[in-house]
Design a protein around this motif. Sequence first.
Motif, PDB file in Angstrom:
ATOM      1  N   THR A 171       5.727 -12.381  -5.711  1.00  0.00           N
ATOM      2  CA  THR A 171       4.356 -12.106  -5.547  1.00  0.00           C
ATOM      3  C   THR A 171       4.035 -10.862  -5.367  1.00  0.00           C
ATOM      4  O   THR A 171       4.720  -9.826  -4.484  1.00  0.00           O
ATOM      5  N   THR A 172       3.091 -10.057  -6.241  1.00  0.00           N
ATOM      6  CA  THR A 172       2.630  -8.809  -6.390  1.00  0.00           C
ATOM      7  C   THR A 172       1.557  -8.735  -4.988  1.00  0.00           C
ATOM      8  O   THR A 172       0.865  -9.684  -4.571  1.00  0.00           O
ATOM      9  N   SER A 173       1.364  -7.636  -4.541  1.00  0.00           N
ATOM     10  CA  SER A 173       0.273  -7.459  -3.450  1.00  0.00           C
ATOM     11  C   SER A 173      -0.931  -7.831  -4.067  1.00  0.00           C
ATOM     12  O   SER A 173      -1.904  -8.428  -3.361  1.00  0.00           O
ATOM     13  N   GLN A 195       3.022  -1.836  -0.932  1.00  0.00           N
ATOM     14  CA  GLN A 195       3.858  -3.022  -0.836  1.00  0.00           C
ATOM     15  C   GLN A 195       3.275  -3.916   0.358  1.00  0.00           C
ATOM     16  O   GLN A 195       3.843  -3.927   1.201  1.00  0.00           O
TER      17      GLN A 195
END
Length: 266
Positions: free
Chosen positions: A2-4, A41
């Motif tokens: 999962t990205t930010s 992040q």
Amino acid sequence: MTTSHEALTGWRTWLAARDLSPETIRLRVYQLVRFHEAHTQLLEVTPDDLARWLGRPEWSTETRRSQLSALRSFYGWAQAAGKITTNPARLLPSIRRTQPNPRPAPAGLVAQAISAATSRVQLMLRLAVRQGLRRGEIAKVNTETDLIEDLGGWTLIVHGKGRKDRLVPLADDIAAELIARPKGWVFPGGVDGHLGADRVGVLMAQALPGHWTAHSLRHAFATRAWRSCRDLLGLAEVLGHANPETTRRYIEVLADDLRPIVLAAA
């Protein structure tokens, strides 16, 4: 992984699913976006990162408390949703409220501001200082749906924070002015047909000199009402506070307010 950005989007959806008000969601997301700007992040931060963020020296205690709420919400959701295995906000300490620091706008200053304002802003100022309404509540006043007449006079249905409505009795002259307005939004605009809370706040702040704001008018209302009735529970109802402790923070208590108490026990 999962990205930010995906995490922020998922968290915002979760906030909306909790049926929080748009204002609360916007504030919480804004706070996390600011944090994200310094920590790209989001799902890899440490408790030390969060502590350093909350320890910024330029922030007031109340700003710190608000930021803490946003961080706890986001990382609590991220752990529950399986985005992270350990919640870095879990060990963050609670932040105690500061001592009450009411700042009621002086009556003379408010009178001058009302006198010099346009008719639209005059009504905004009066709704704040005479009725105790928040800027967002002022923005949503609707003469078609929100005015109620009973044996005691006119009452306004106020659409408060957290989508909680309450009834606020109206002063006769303010009721008469609202009744005389066209049916519908008193302050038309582009947010669901009415002005946004931010715009109302800006217009009121522009009418007030110095650093006085719309919120200082609520403090003035609370202080004046308490000195007249000494009814903290009733005043909390009028202001839309779930906890009278919050109402107490709005009231400026002077030595003369305490004198009768001391003399009664002397």
